[in-house]
Design an enzyme around this catalytic site. Sequence first.
Site, mmCIF file in Angstrom:
data_model
loop_
_atom_site.group_PDB
_atom_site.id
_atom_site.type_symbol
_atom_site.label_atom_id
_atom_site.label_comp_id
_atom_site.label_asym_id
_atom_site.label_seq_id
_atom_site.Cartn_x
_atom_site.Cartn_y
_atom_site.Cartn_z
ATOM 1 N N HIS A 121 29.107 -22.175 14.315
ATOM 2 C CA HIS A 121 30.006 -21.267 14.252
ATOM 3 C C HIS A 121 31.339 -21.572 14.816
ATOM 4 O O HIS A 121 32.355 -20.640 14.609
ATOM 5 C CB HIS A 121 29.335 -19.974 15.003
ATOM 6 C CG HIS A 121 28.448 -19.297 14.308
ATOM 7 N ND1 HIS A 121 28.175 -17.901 14.151
ATOM 8 C CD2 HIS A 121 27.468 -19.766 13.295
ATOM 9 C CE1 HIS A 121 27.098 -17.616 13.236
ATOM 10 N NE2 HIS A 121 26.796 -18.678 12.842
ATOM 11 N N SER A 157 30.860 -22.707 8.111
ATOM 12 C CA SER A 157 29.872 -23.248 6.976
ATOM 13 C C SER A 157 30.702 -23.937 6.156
ATOM 14 O O SER A 157 31.970 -23.833 5.671
ATOM 15 C CB SER A 157 29.176 -22.022 6.417
ATOM 16 O OG SER A 157 28.317 -21.168 7.258
ATOM 17 N N LYS A 216 21.935 -11.510 0.731
ATOM 18 C CA LYS A 216 21.755 -12.784 -0.004
ATOM 19 C C LYS A 216 20.731 -13.716 0.460
ATOM 20 O O LYS A 216 19.657 -14.018 -0.107
ATOM 21 C CB LYS A 216 23.090 -13.754 -0.357
ATOM 22 C CG LYS A 216 22.818 -14.554 -1.492
ATOM 23 C CD LYS A 216 24.290 -15.208 -1.766
ATOM 24 C CE LYS A 216 24.220 -16.384 -2.805
ATOM 25 N NZ LYS A 216 25.494 -16.911 -2.899
ATOM 26 N N ASP A 217 20.812 -13.996 1.995
ATOM 27 C CA ASP A 217 20.003 -14.901 2.537
ATOM 28 C C ASP A 217 18.338 -13.840 2.634
ATOM 29 O O ASP A 217 17.435 -14.719 2.468
ATOM 30 C CB ASP A 217 20.473 -15.036 4.091
ATOM 31 C CG ASP A 217 21.362 -16.394 4.041
ATOM 32 O OD1 ASP A 217 21.592 -16.735 3.117
ATOM 33 O OD2 ASP A 217 21.695 -16.665 5.182
ATOM 34 N N GLU A 266 -0.033 -36.068 7.180
ATOM 35 C CA GLU A 266 0.445 -34.819 6.292
ATOM 36 C C GLU A 266 1.564 -35.207 5.334
ATOM 37 O O GLU A 266 2.155 -36.033 5.524
ATOM 38 C CB GLU A 266 0.951 -33.692 7.369
ATOM 39 C CG GLU A 266 -0.090 -33.158 8.079
ATOM 40 C CD GLU A 266 -1.394 -32.284 7.251
ATOM 41 O OE1 GLU A 266 -1.038 -31.006 7.180
ATOM 42 O OE2 GLU A 266 -2.175 -32.998 6.699
#
Lengths: 422, 254
Positions: free
Chosen positions: A216, A220, A244-245, A288
């Site tokens: 922040h 972005s 949107k997210d 894994e």
Amino acid sequence: MAQAHAPQFKNPVVKWIDSRLPIFSMLDHEYNQYPMPRNVNYLWAFGAIAGIMLVIMIATGLVLAMQYAANTNIAFDSVERIMRDVNYGWLLRYVHANGASMFFIAVYIHMFRGLYYGSYKAPREILWILGVLIMLAMMATAFMGYVLPWGQMSFWGATVITNLFSAFPIVGDPIVTWLWGGFSVDNPTLNRFFALHFLLPFVLFALVILHTAALHVSGSNNPLGIDPKGPQDTVPFNPYVTIKDGFAVVVFLIFYAAFVFFAPNYLGHPDNYIPANPLVTPAHIVPEWYFLPFYAILRAIPDKLGGVLAMFGAIAVLAVLPWLDTSKVRSCKFRPIYRQFFWILAIDALVLGYAGAMPAEGVWLMIARIGTAYYFFHFLILLPLLGKLERPLPLPASICEPVLKGGGRVAAGAHAKPMEKA
Amino acid sequence: MRALKSAILSAALALGLAGTAQASEGVHIPEQSWPHSGVFGTIDKASAQRGFQVYKEVCSACHSMRLVPIRTLGGIGFKDDELKALAAGYEVQAGPNDAGEMFMRPGTPADRFPSPFPNDNAARAANNGALPPDLSLIAKARKGGEDYLYAFLTGFEDTPPEGVTLMPGMNYNKVFPGHQVGMPNILQPDGVSYADGTKATVDQQARDVSTFLTFAAEPHLDARKQMGVKVILFLIVLAGLMYATKRKLWSTVH
């Protein structure tokens, strides 16, 4: 932004608190008004998805920890009790076990997105390094979590991985004994792994807060890799990016739920449903899936210490990536040559992952060696040179310009009162 | 660019395919179609009940199922009184009593299935050195799951192929890793007589017991899939609503 000033709260209680501890102002500033470049695509949602995954893991993990018993005599049986007798215990455990894989999927996509769009470059170096630390903490957490059910793969995976530290000269063996709390992987090891598996997610959470704080500050990145020039290039985080997210999170949850409900053991290993037995070694000890590329690098080097250093080096090069990439242009969109090499690196990572699942012999060992060599070649040689040699395409003047090409102006009120037109 | 992307896609596909092929480790385990396969599949309760009969009359002589409480069988249609009667047929160790001694009592549905041997060493001693594995999780603890169990149970051959010399006391099995297994070919035609009149062929018994062991390893399988259908339907509707909202909101931006 249109509302860049401090918000005025109507609720007197909120007002009272906020003038003493400005958490509401902070939230408003960081999650309501926070300007996001208007051209971000759905790859930018994977940060939010990873965050949701962390919350799901902590929530399910907390409840599982209330039922689990970290003792080699009863650990395996206590997990089966969760599966059979605890109300919805099967759901909690499958959500948690598959959640680890989903968390890694989200984070790996998030990282490759950063690689593609140059999100690690100035001024986002610390943001990126915090991300690498998050990945390291995740790996440690996931590794120790996999030990807890105390199945065959838990035990032998723990034995193989902790033994890696014995590769270091002089201090190696004392370190391994210290990690084990004894002379083999045993009850003290299981106990401390449980304690650390409980602790590390909160360390992870703190790192995520720092990661977000650093994000922040710089703001972005976006698919064009150029900085927003003004409000016409951005949208307020809420409601535009929240919805949107949010949509992306729900789609991801569908993918996640498909595993949890219809193939809950697909990503696991059958041997981990056999209780740990120090006297019987499984035919193939495989980690894994999310560790496989690193496992391939470890085994590609014929020397044990060399292998361990290469494996840790594979993560260390990521941490110094901002200084290895000498190009000033962020986005792959404007780097035609790097773009090709990015995809080769992506294939290389997949190939390494596949080689890591195969026995380290014959052709697969050769492929793992080539893949490892290419991995380091990409970061240590190609990236520094490419920045000097490549001629990037011309960058657009602003984010607005290419977004709106083909006619049209900034829709009036787009960044002022978003709900007015809705 | 496009070529590279499709190259990645085909590489990923090839990896996926190779991954499935590799799962059986050399020996091909044919995939069976089970009533519990697929998204809407549920455990065939009648088959699982017959499978339990096979377990009880055949397998349980050597194999334990120590993690499974008897009451679990309620999930394949056993009624409460049936469970009580069934459990009472088992002797369970309890105690110590007031005199400090352990004693045997009839089982209750809350007890787990008693094991045939007191410990692994006793099991080995009685079985020519081989340890019959616990069956509680066997359907999840083998590559191929119930397909493997079925292939294993129907995979015995009385005479090993040319060139294979069996070690003393060992038996030949087509799918067992290494092909030599301590367990004999235990399922015989009409080795059990099914109460529901189903003909007890070896194939039928293998199918039934594999179904039962799948249930024993995953007693919540039906509940899981049923919840999964609801969860995913809900998420699809929610995703649709969110997408519509997103479209409407962003229409003022683009």
